[in-house]
Design a protein around this motif. Structure first.
Motif, PDB file in Angstrom:
ATOM      1  N   HIS A   1      -8.189   6.997   5.633  1.00 25.10           N
ATOM      2  CA  HIS A   1      -7.199   6.861   4.555  1.00 25.10           C
ATOM      3  C   HIS A   1      -7.765   7.420   3.243  1.00 25.10           C
ATOM      4  O   HIS A   1      -7.079   8.115   2.502  1.00 25.10           O
ATOM      5  CB  HIS A   1      -6.766   5.404   4.375  1.00 25.10           C
ATOM      6  CG  HIS A   1      -5.834   5.223   3.218  1.00 25.10           C
ATOM      7  ND1 HIS A   1      -4.532   5.683   3.246  1.00 25.10           N
ATOM      8  CD2 HIS A   1      -6.034   4.713   1.978  1.00 25.10           C
ATOM      9  CE1 HIS A   1      -3.969   5.438   2.074  1.00 25.10           C
ATOM     10  NE2 HIS A   1      -4.854   4.848   1.277  1.00 25.10           N
TER      11      HIS A   1
ATOM     12  N   HIS B   1       0.827  -1.207   0.000  1.00 22.29           N
ATOM     13  CA  HIS B   1       0.000   0.000   0.000  1.00 22.29           C
ATOM     14  C   HIS B   1       0.862   1.258   0.000  1.00 22.29           C
ATOM     15  O   HIS B   1       0.567   2.230  -0.694  1.00 22.29           O
ATOM     16  CB  HIS B   1      -0.958  -0.029   1.199  1.00 22.29           C
ATOM     17  CG  HIS B   1      -2.085   0.945   1.077  1.00 22.29           C
ATOM     18  ND1 HIS B   1      -3.091   1.028   1.998  1.00 22.29           N
ATOM     19  CD2 HIS B   1      -2.366   1.898   0.143  1.00 22.29           C
ATOM     20  CE1 HIS B   1      -3.930   1.992   1.625  1.00 22.29           C
ATOM     21  NE2 HIS B   1      -3.516   2.533   0.511  1.00 22.29           N
TER      22      HIS B   1
ATOM     23  N   HIS C   1      -8.693   5.342  -5.100  1.00 19.00           N
ATOM     24  CA  HIS C   1      -8.958   6.596  -4.388  1.00 19.00           C
ATOM     25  C   HIS C   1      -9.963   7.500  -5.088  1.00 19.00           C
ATOM     26  O   HIS C   1     -10.260   8.594  -4.588  1.00 19.00           O
ATOM     27  CB  HIS C   1      -7.641   7.328  -4.106  1.00 19.00           C
ATOM     28  CG  HIS C   1      -6.939   6.766  -2.901  1.00 19.00           C
ATOM     29  ND1 HIS C   1      -7.270   7.116  -1.618  1.00 19.00           N
ATOM     30  CD2 HIS C   1      -5.959   5.838  -2.787  1.00 19.00           C
ATOM     31  CE1 HIS C   1      -6.509   6.451  -0.771  1.00 19.00           C
ATOM     32  NE2 HIS C   1      -5.706   5.654  -1.460  1.00 19.00           N
TER      33      HIS C   1
ATOM     34  N   HIS D   1      -3.062   3.380  -8.317  1.00 17.65           N
ATOM     35  CA  HIS D   1      -3.789   3.355  -7.043  1.00 17.65           C
ATOM     36  C   HIS D   1      -4.884   4.424  -7.016  1.00 17.65           C
ATOM     37  O   HIS D   1      -5.832   4.329  -6.236  1.00 17.65           O
ATOM     38  CB  HIS D   1      -2.802   3.528  -5.880  1.00 17.65           C
ATOM     39  CG  HIS D   1      -3.403   3.283  -4.534  1.00 17.65           C
ATOM     40  ND1 HIS D   1      -4.168   2.166  -4.251  1.00 17.65           N
ATOM     41  CD2 HIS D   1      -3.364   4.008  -3.377  1.00 17.65           C
ATOM     42  CE1 HIS D   1      -4.569   2.230  -2.999  1.00 17.65           C
ATOM     43  NE2 HIS D   1      -4.098   3.338  -2.435  1.00 17.65           N
TER      44      HIS D   1
ATOM     45  N   HIS E   1       1.440   4.273  -3.002  1.00 17.52           N
ATOM     46  CA  HIS E   1       1.358   5.716  -2.797  1.00 17.52           C
ATOM     47  C   HIS E   1       2.631   6.440  -3.231  1.00 17.52           C
ATOM     48  O   HIS E   1       2.822   7.605  -2.892  1.00 17.52           O
ATOM     49  CB  HIS E   1       1.020   6.041  -1.340  1.00 17.52           C
ATOM     50  CG  HIS E   1      -0.457   5.996  -1.071  1.00 17.52           C
ATOM     51  ND1 HIS E   1      -1.244   7.118  -1.016  1.00 17.52           N
ATOM     52  CD2 HIS E   1      -1.290   4.939  -0.914  1.00 17.52           C
ATOM     53  CE1 HIS E   1      -2.487   6.754  -0.801  1.00 17.52           C
ATOM     54  NE2 HIS E   1      -2.556   5.445  -0.736  1.00 17.52           N
TER      55      HIS E   1
HETATM   56 ZN   LIG Z   1      -4.338   4.238  -0.640  1.00 19.78          ZN
END
Ligand SMILES: [Zn+2]
Ligand SMILES: [Zn+2]
Length: 238
Positions: A215, A120, A136, A132, A124
């Motif tokens: 998050h 993860h 998001h 990713h 990012h």
């Molecule tokens: Zn993330």
């Protein structure tokens, strides 16, 4: 149990394309039924029974759920391919003893907590931001957001069990159960639902959606999945 064993045995022995089709079906059934039930139950609990509330109650984006379901189904196909790899790697269907079962469960949990945290964090970093970014796109999450990921991210998720299995003897049946519960847990942490019951087991479970919702709201905090161990170590816990 007898029926599950027969089905597992059939899956092990059948042609790869039929095994793949079976795996994809199981993934889609677990994904769609868990997300649909949770989505429906939460809406009912909040509007009808006034129990708990949404963590983020801003309106959803236009066609958000449609996009999430489409991405989720593609991810399920990729998870099916991952299962096919585990079919080549396993050496036993069930653990030989209860102790061996507990060791397998504990070892996989420790592995997965670390694997998911570092993958993860990698997602990012600059080279992976676009990939990713698909996950998001869902800022206010819904149970359907759980697997709204880019196919490359789905491959990372799908490879967790095969990578673990290539170094540790994880039984096929245990891998299947862990995968199903893992899917349900991932859907739960994307529920955007807050029970507001403190210091109880329910309260602890109810804390997980908060942790992951933050998050989605803030980005570079709360990368953890099963718990916040690595977030605390690297001071990324919000
Ligand atoms: Zn993330
Ligand atoms: Zn998420």
């Amino acid at each position: 149990m007898h029926y599950i064993n027969q089905l597992l045995q059939f899956w092990i022995e059948t042609d790869w394309y039929f095994a793949l089709l079976m795996s994809i079906m199981v993934n889609i059934v677990v994904f769609v039924s868990t997300a649909a039930i949770l989505d429906y139950a939460i809406a009912g609990l909040i509007s009808k029974y006034k129990v708990g509330g949404y963590i983020d109650d801003r309106p959803l984006k236009l066609n958000q759920k449609k996009m999430e379901i489409k991405n989720g189904v593609v991810a399920c196909v990729i998870f099916g391919v991952g299962s096919l790899i585990t079919r080549e790697l396993f050496n036993q269907v069930w653990p030989i003893s209860f102790v061996s079962l507990l060791i397998q469960l504990a070892a996989f949990m420790v592995f997965y907590e670390s694997y998911s945290y570092f993958i993860h964090r990698l997602l990012h970093t600059k080279p992976f931001l676009k990939i990713h970014g698909v996950h998001h796109k869902s800022v206010r999450v819904t149970p359907w957001s759980a697997y709204s990921v880019h196919p490359v991210e789905a491959i990372f998720i799908a490879m967790s069990a095969p990578i673990f299995m290539s170094v540790f003897p994880l039984s096929l049946g245990v891998a299947l159960i862990l995968h199903i519960f893992g899917m349900m847990f991932t859907i739960l942490i994307h529920s955007n639902y807050n029970l507001i019951i403190n210091n109880t087991i329910l309260g602890k479970i109810s804390d997980s959606p908060q942790y992951h919702s933050v998050h989605h709201l803030l980005g570079n905090v709360n990368f953890g999945f099963v718990n916040s161990f690595w977030d605390r170590c690297f001071k990324t816990r919000f």
